[in-house]
Design a protein around this motif. Sequence first.
Motif, PDB file in Angstrom:
ATOM      1  N   PHE A   1      -4.224   4.067  -2.548  1.00 23.34           N
ATOM      2  CA  PHE A   1      -4.546   2.679  -2.207  1.00 23.34           C
ATOM      3  C   PHE A   1      -5.631   2.084  -3.106  1.00 23.34           C
ATOM      4  CE2 PHE A   1      -3.550   4.037   2.463  1.00 23.34           C
ATOM      5  CZ  PHE A   1      -2.209   4.118   2.143  1.00 23.34           C
ATOM      6  N   ALA A   2      -5.988   2.770  -4.169  1.00 26.80           N
ATOM      7  CA  ALA A   2      -7.047   2.237  -5.026  1.00 26.80           C
ATOM      8  C   ALA A   2      -6.631   0.917  -5.640  1.00 26.80           C
ATOM      9  CB  ALA A   2      -7.377   3.248  -6.133  1.00 26.80           C
TER      10      ALA A   2
ATOM     11  N   LEU B   1       0.854  -1.183   0.000  1.00 23.55           N
ATOM     12  CA  LEU B   1       0.000   0.000   0.000  1.00 23.55           C
ATOM     13  C   LEU B   1       0.891   1.233   0.000  1.00 23.55           C
ATOM     14  CD1 LEU B   1      -2.640  -1.018   2.704  1.00 23.55           C
ATOM     15  CD2 LEU B   1      -3.035  -0.812   0.247  1.00 23.55           C
TER      16      LEU B   1
ATOM     17  N   GLU C   1      -5.295   8.171  -1.124  1.00 19.53           N
ATOM     18  CA  GLU C   1      -3.915   8.074  -0.626  1.00 19.53           C
ATOM     19  C   GLU C   1      -2.998   7.348  -1.612  1.00 19.53           C
ATOM     20  OE1 GLU C   1      -6.276   6.926   1.915  1.00 19.53           O
ATOM     21  OE2 GLU C   1      -5.950   8.331   3.565  1.00 19.53           O
TER      22      GLU C   1
END
Lengths: 416, 416
Positions: B246-247, B164, B244
């Motif tokens: 994190f998709a 991540l 952020e």
Amino acid sequence: MSLLEDLLREVGSAKTTIKRKSALNKVKLMMTLFDKEMLTLGELVQDVGLSFPTMNNLILDLHKRKLLIPKEKGESIGGRKPVLYQLNDGVFNVLCVEVERFSVRMEVMDNNNNVLFPRKSYPFEISTDEKDIDDLILVIQQYYIDMQVDEQEISAIGLSMPGLINYKQGTNQTFYSNNAFNISAYLKQKLDKHVAVINDVKGAALSELAYGAAQNKENVLVILMDWGIGLGVIIDGKVYMGNEGFAGEMGHMVFVDEGELCYCGKRGCLETIASGIFLVNQARHDIENGVPTLLKNLPNLADLQPQHIIEVANQGDQYAIDLIANLGNNLGKAISLLIQILNPESVVLSGKFAKAGSLITIPIQQSLNKYTMNAIRQKCEIHVSTLGENGYAQGLVRYTVVDYFKSNLDALITNN
Amino acid sequence: MSLLEDLLREVGSAKTTIKRKSALNKVKLMMTLFDKEMLTLGELVQDVGLSFPTMNNLILDLHKRKLLIPKEKGESIGGRKPVLYQLNDGVFNVLCVEVERFSVRMEVMDNNNNVLFPRKSYPFEISTDEKDIDDLILVIQQYYIDMQVDEQEISAIGLSMPGLINYKQGTNQTFYSNNAFNISAYLKQKLDKHVAVINDVKGAALSELAYGAAQNKENVLVILMDWGIGLGVIIDGKVYMGNEGFAGEMGHMVFVDEGELCYCGKRGCLETIASGIFLVNQARHDIENGVPTLLKNLPNLADLQPQHIIEVANQGDQYAIDLIANLGNNLGKAISLLIQILNPESVVLSGKFAKAGSLITIPIQQSLNKYTMNAIRQKCEIHVSTLGENGYAQGLVRYTVVDYFKSNLDALITNN
DNA sequence: AAAACTTGATTAAAAATTTTAGTAAAGTTT
DNA sequence: AAACTTTACTAAAATTTTTAATCAAGTTTT
């Protein structure tokens, strides 16, 4: 002929590149002012990309034409207060037509969200047959008569409706859909106005983005909890349409393996176990089987609606509270899938069930905690929509104006 | 000192606004040329937004400095052939560092994807402890020695890795993650180069977008099927990062209610029933229980890998074919959820399992047919990735160059 | 309360860029 | 081979952007 049309014609009829550029810059200035509502000279210089003197001249010209006005002064940051410029009232008047399954709501608003003719609802049944679109025209004409609207004052019509709307083609593949019937073009021809068509949920998302809980945010999921379940996806500060305009069909994500048959033809769609429709059906069934609930006191059980369930739940009815909690849990589970994929900064809960407050938000949040990765959920805020009654019409005005500018400029540019 | 750095310094040290603007336009010209690879003067005028004479002067200057070169002539469309301009070779050299779970692969490529120093893999174990990042530095220095790389020639380092990755902060919340440790800043300090860090799946999506099956497309899902399952979301022609970064955490969408425990802490994640890890575990278990399959002939069962399963399936092994079909069905079900939400124009299947061809695509397609709405699926094309061995490094080069420009310009603009 | 400091608006001259137009070069099509 | 297209290049005219200077209208400091 409206002031704005004059300006657009100026772009088309400009004889030299330079006049044309200047006219285009005026349009750009108008669009920027519409978008940001109020800007100082300096901000306009930045946003439109011109120098102070040039921008000043454009503003002077548009002021003379009464397209924009200097409004109240801005806040001082240690020196002289800047003048704020704003579009003039009534530069662009939109007839908002919000079609629902069993009614249509209309009102006329201008570019500054002033209500020129108040809202009125008419009974209306949405249909799958393209021929029935004439019924909508009749209702619109009835509204013109009822409100004594001078059609000349209407700049464009904004139409929001449910269904799979192909925004590139102007077709609705769910309603009025035989033979790829172009709703927008047909209405334009019949009513002699530009018609912008948008899916109701995407309109709601646009409203949240412009005036609601998604303001100034980049990546947001707007969940509409009503008879059905809708999703508006906001990405990079814009409502995401998808390739054809079909993005956000959350209610028909298959959620239960070999589940109940959905009206869409598939089985186990989210809406078959988490939606207003499901809750009402479930409640009817349970009441018939003698479950104790305040809902029994309703005069007509056949007329049971989501708001009844929400009302008694807010009164403390345990059965209704459980029903809503179950809805929340299942929706939360579905939303968690979306959050995993899109990592939004915020989720906005709207629609009738948002009125249930913590009765629905807590179960949703609980599911999110359980089903999403910590890191992705942690900074994702959950908000409840605070938009008032005409919030969605305001979003529709925005869409309509932008769509109008875009299609007019496209036409002007390809014609030259 | 590189030619490009000189140009960037020119922006920073410009004394008048005009010189500064001109320098910025040169940078913009370079970025446009890098992005589009080859453009005519006319195209550059359009893309950068300057007039012919001004653009000509900029090109003349950059040509003199050997930053760009007139390349072969373009196709004639009925008149004189236009000159095509291109960035010069070696203007920007990227050390590509592709970190995987048990190895790291390196190579040096320039802005035109010329390989300056060939690819080499080193054994390397990715770690969750930030202190172990020094091991990576050691491997990089080893590569410099092995290939006799002159460090001066390297413009920047592109680092792709799983986890991540918070792209705004340069942190990886999965690996090297204690105390919000900024990998990018640390490596920059130690290696004295700009370091761009990107999640491996997003890098792959970028490669597909620039050179692969997603070329010239707007809205695409890139599915990476390997030990784990990754998703790169392309929206509006860009790799979508999420709030952020994190998709796309598709592998950890909860897919089975109260399912198997996943290493991420949750239960029933997609990866627990549809991934290379799952297939290998399942196969091991079944072989031990005497299931008939060619996989039994492997010398060392503990070393079983996804590619072994794919190989024997391609040889006709029924057991392996079933395993892969099951994987495809489950993945297809998950992809159908994504398609419902994002209405993409195309889905690109990549990773090792894409090598199984129709053995996996047919089950996926079958699930899509079953679980998505007709209208949304109909125009959504399914493609298999065709990118070669160094396809992903090329995407990494793109990301690195863009990131380098962006961070340098940001710094220059905020400093002035 | 006055002085000093900020920021914004407006104007005008200097510098630069964009238009515009014209010519030459290099292709393609007739 | 002639006619037509498109690109390349150059130079003058028109326009815009810079730059600078002045005035206006606030806030903050003394």
